[in-house]
Write a protein that holds these residues in place. Structure first.
Motif, PDB file in Angstrom:
ATOM      1  N   GLU A  67     -18.428 -99.526  13.428  1.00 33.66           N
ATOM      2  CA  GLU A  67     -17.149 -99.560  12.724  1.00 33.66           C
ATOM      3  C   GLU A  67     -16.930 -98.250  11.976  1.00 33.66           C
ATOM      4  OE1 GLU A  67     -17.309-102.924  10.196  1.00 33.66           O
ATOM      5  OE2 GLU A  67     -17.226-104.399  11.816  1.00 33.66           O
ATOM      6  N   THR A  68     -15.667 -97.903  11.790  1.00 32.00           N
ATOM      7  CA  THR A  68     -15.348 -96.651  11.100  1.00 32.00           C
ATOM      8  C   THR A  68     -14.541 -96.918   9.837  1.00 32.00           C
ATOM      9  OG1 THR A  68     -13.341 -96.351  12.433  1.00 32.00           O
ATOM     10  CG2 THR A  68     -15.368 -95.302  13.225  1.00 32.00           C
ATOM     11  N   THR A  69     -14.746 -96.070   8.860  1.00 31.27           N
ATOM     12  CA  THR A  69     -13.955 -96.063   7.628  1.00 31.27           C
ATOM     13  C   THR A  69     -13.014 -94.879   7.714  1.00 31.27           C
ATOM     14  OG1 THR A  69     -15.800 -96.998   6.355  1.00 31.27           O
ATOM     15  CG2 THR A  69     -14.040 -95.919   5.118  1.00 31.27           C
ATOM     16  N   PRO A  70     -11.705 -95.120   7.820  1.00 29.67           N
ATOM     17  CA  PRO A  70     -10.769 -93.999   7.957  1.00 29.67           C
ATOM     18  C   PRO A  70     -10.841 -93.049   6.761  1.00 29.67           C
ATOM     19  CG  PRO A  70      -9.707 -96.095   8.439  1.00 29.67           C
ATOM     20  CD  PRO A  70     -11.027 -96.420   7.828  1.00 29.67           C
ATOM     21  N   ALA A  71     -10.492 -91.806   6.982  1.00 34.76           N
ATOM     22  CA  ALA A  71     -10.460 -90.822   5.905  1.00 34.76           C
ATOM     23  C   ALA A  71      -9.446 -91.229   4.840  1.00 34.76           C
ATOM     24  CB  ALA A  71     -10.116 -89.445   6.462  1.00 34.76           C
ATOM     25  N   GLU A  72      -9.728 -90.885   3.607  1.00 31.48           N
ATOM     26  CA  GLU A  72      -8.846 -91.152   2.461  1.00 31.48           C
ATOM     27  C   GLU A  72      -8.552 -92.641   2.294  1.00 31.48           C
ATOM     28  OE1 GLU A  72      -8.001 -88.905   0.316  1.00 31.48           O
ATOM     29  OE2 GLU A  72      -8.731 -87.156   1.400  1.00 31.48           O
ATOM     30  N   SER A  73      -9.532 -93.495   2.583  1.00 30.69           N
ATOM     31  CA  SER A  73      -9.270 -94.931   2.512  1.00 30.69           C
ATOM     32  C   SER A  73     -10.030 -95.646   1.391  1.00 30.69           C
ATOM     33  CB  SER A  73      -9.615 -95.601   3.845  1.00 30.69           C
ATOM     34  OG  SER A  73     -10.999 -95.480   4.127  1.00 30.69           O
ATOM     35  N   ARG A  74     -11.124 -95.045   0.878  1.00 29.86           N
ATOM     36  CA  ARG A  74     -11.888 -95.754  -0.146  1.00 29.86           C
ATOM     37  C   ARG A  74     -12.741 -94.788  -0.971  1.00 29.86           C
ATOM     38  NH1 ARG A  74     -17.259 -98.787   1.720  1.00 29.86           N
ATOM     39  NH2 ARG A  74     -17.754 -98.144  -0.397  1.00 29.86           N
ATOM     40  N   ILE A  75     -13.081 -95.251  -2.160  1.00 31.40           N
ATOM     41  CA  ILE A  75     -14.068 -94.562  -2.980  1.00 31.40           C
ATOM     42  C   ILE A  75     -15.440 -95.012  -2.512  1.00 31.40           C
ATOM     43  CG2 ILE A  75     -14.959 -94.235  -5.312  1.00 31.40           C
ATOM     44  CD1 ILE A  75     -12.225 -93.090  -5.104  1.00 31.40           C
ATOM     45  N   CYS A  76     -16.343 -94.092  -2.239  1.00 33.79           N
ATOM     46  CA  CYS A  76     -17.676 -94.489  -1.787  1.00 33.79           C
ATOM     47  C   CYS A  76     -18.738 -93.565  -2.375  1.00 33.79           C
ATOM     48  CB  CYS A  76     -17.762 -94.521  -0.259  1.00 33.79           C
ATOM     49  SG  CYS A  76     -17.077 -93.101   0.588  1.00 33.79           S
ATOM     50  N   GLY A  77     -19.788 -94.191  -2.884  1.00 32.55           N
ATOM     51  CA  GLY A  77     -20.874 -93.448  -3.505  1.00 32.55           C
ATOM     52  C   GLY A  77     -22.136 -93.510  -2.667  1.00 32.55           C
ATOM     53  N   ILE A  78     -22.978 -92.508  -2.812  1.00 30.60           N
ATOM     54  CA  ILE A  78     -24.230 -92.432  -2.076  1.00 30.60           C
ATOM     55  C   ILE A  78     -25.361 -92.971  -2.951  1.00 30.60           C
ATOM     56  CG2 ILE A  78     -24.545 -90.028  -2.807  1.00 30.60           C
ATOM     57  CD1 ILE A  78     -26.048 -89.526  -0.214  1.00 30.60           C
ATOM     58  N   ARG A  79     -26.200 -93.777  -2.345  1.00 28.75           N
ATOM     59  CA  ARG A  79     -27.316 -94.366  -3.081  1.00 28.75           C
ATOM     60  C   ARG A  79     -28.340 -93.289  -3.447  1.00 28.75           C
ATOM     61  NH1 ARG A  79     -31.088 -99.369  -0.937  1.00 28.75           N
ATOM     62  NH2 ARG A  79     -32.334 -99.597  -2.836  1.00 28.75           N
ATOM     63  N   THR A  80     -28.756 -93.276  -4.692  1.00 29.97           N
ATOM     64  CA  THR A  80     -29.709 -92.291  -5.177  1.00 29.97           C
ATOM     65  C   THR A  80     -30.999 -92.351  -4.368  1.00 29.97           C
ATOM     66  OG1 THR A  80     -28.780 -92.521  -7.394  1.00 29.97           O
ATOM     67  CG2 THR A  80     -30.930 -91.456  -7.217  1.00 29.97           C
ATOM     68  N   GLY A  81     -31.477 -91.185  -3.937  1.00 31.01           N
ATOM     69  CA  GLY A  81     -32.691 -91.125  -3.137  1.00 31.01           C
ATOM     70  C   GLY A  81     -32.445 -91.120  -1.641  1.00 31.01           C
ATOM     71  N   THR A  82     -31.186 -91.243  -1.231  1.00 30.55           N
ATOM     72  CA  THR A  82     -30.852 -91.251   0.197  1.00 30.55           C
ATOM     73  C   THR A  82     -31.163 -89.896   0.839  1.00 30.55           C
ATOM     74  OG1 THR A  82     -29.114 -92.900  -0.038  1.00 30.55           O
ATOM     75  CG2 THR A  82     -28.944 -91.435   1.852  1.00 30.55           C
ATOM     76  N   HIS A  83     -31.752 -89.936   2.023  1.00 31.35           N
ATOM     77  CA  HIS A  83     -31.946 -88.718   2.812  1.00 31.35           C
ATOM     78  C   HIS A  83     -30.727 -88.571   3.717  1.00 31.35           C
ATOM     79  CE1 HIS A  83     -33.492 -85.963   5.883  1.00 31.35           C
ATOM     80  NE2 HIS A  83     -34.328 -85.549   4.943  1.00 31.35           N
ATOM     81  N   PRO A  84     -29.864 -87.592   3.454  1.00 34.38           N
ATOM     82  CA  PRO A  84     -28.588 -87.518   4.182  1.00 34.38           C
ATOM     83  C   PRO A  84     -28.683 -87.025   5.608  1.00 34.38           C
ATOM     84  CG  PRO A  84     -28.793 -85.670   2.680  1.00 34.38           C
ATOM     85  CD  PRO A  84     -29.985 -86.545   2.427  1.00 34.38           C
ATOM     86  N   GLY A  85     -29.762 -86.360   5.967  1.00 35.32           N
ATOM     87  CA  GLY A  85     -29.872 -85.785   7.310  1.00 35.32           C
ATOM     88  C   GLY A  85     -30.396 -84.368   7.244  1.00 35.32           C
ATOM     89  N   GLU A  86     -30.700 -83.813   8.404  1.00 34.48           N
ATOM     90  CA  GLU A  86     -31.286 -82.476   8.439  1.00 34.48           C
ATOM     91  C   GLU A  86     -30.236 -81.376   8.351  1.00 34.48           C
ATOM     92  OE1 GLU A  86     -34.367 -81.989   8.165  1.00 34.48           O
ATOM     93  OE2 GLU A  86     -35.062 -84.045   8.488  1.00 34.48           O
TER      94      GLU A  86
END
Length: 224
Positions: A67-86
């Motif tokens: 599923e996708t979340t369209p751009a400019e559709s919601r406030i979203c926060g990243i969980r502390t300690g998350t490894h976002p990628g290389e």
């Protein structure tokens, strides 16, 4: 004791060429809203959510469901300690699209060292412990919340203070990798003299944490 907003300890914009450093930090593009802040503001229906943070600036795809979340559709926060990628690009790191600070509210904001609102919460805690703070726990608690609303020029304080049912919900990561099904807190907003002393303290500390934003060092001190 600091008794009014004019006595808050801060460095004001324009003094000796000073400007708040947060927009400068934001310009590096590597800071995002935390998941804890997101779910707390959302479930408390806190007005800061729509003023102080931006919505996702790109599409977010759930790696598990597709599923996708369209751009400019919601406030979203990243969980502390998350490894976002290389990688540092969007294709390798979808967390890049997560919510940033709304710079327009911080460009003219003072850099606080000690807020009047924080002093109110400190006095609320002192009163809770039986010390003579010159007022009741509830009075200082509610005053601290009111001041934090006034600092950012937002409304809705009366309905916020009367909310006796909302508590932070579990975190649902739009990327699908770092969701959290537990509860961050069970403390509601509205003051109640009938709950335990521990829950009263949790109310004070939770609202103090919000009111102190964006004093990250102070938040870490509170957490410890």
């Amino acid at each position: 004791v600091i008794e009014n907003e004019a006595q808050s300890v801060s460095i004001r914009p324009g003094v000796m060429g000073f400007s708040n450093p947060l927009p400068g930090v934001e310009n590096w593009g590597d800071s995002r809203m935390s998941a804890t802040m997101e779910i707390t503001l959302k479930t408390f229906n806190h007005p800061w959510l729509k003023y102080l943070f931006k919505k996702n600036d790109n599409v977010i795809k759930n790696n598990k469901t597709g599923e996708t979340t369209p751009a400019e559709s919601r406030i979203c926060g990243i969980r502390t300690g998350t490894h976002p990628g290389e990688g540092q690009g969007y294709d390798e790191n979808q967390y890049i699209a997560f919510s940033k600070l709304n710079e327009q509210y911080f460009n003219a904001a003072p850099l606080y060292l000690m807020k009047y609102a924080e002093v109110c919460f400190l006095r609320a805690e002192g009163a809770l412990r039986g010390w003579n703070m010159g007022g009741t726990v509830q009075n200082f608690y509610e005053q601290g919340i009111r001041l934090s609303f006034e600092q950012w020029g937002v409304t809705g304080i009366d309905s916020y203070l009367s909310d006796n049912s909302s508590t932070p919900e579990p975190y649902n990561d739009p990327v699908g990798l770092n969701s959290y099904s537990g509860s961050v807190s069970t403390a509601t907003i509205a003051w109640s003299n009938s709950v335990s002393e521990e829950e009263k303290l949790e109310k004070i500390i939770t609202q103090k944490w919000l009111a102190n934003f964006p004093l990250g060092q102070e938040a870490w001190t509170e957490y410890r």
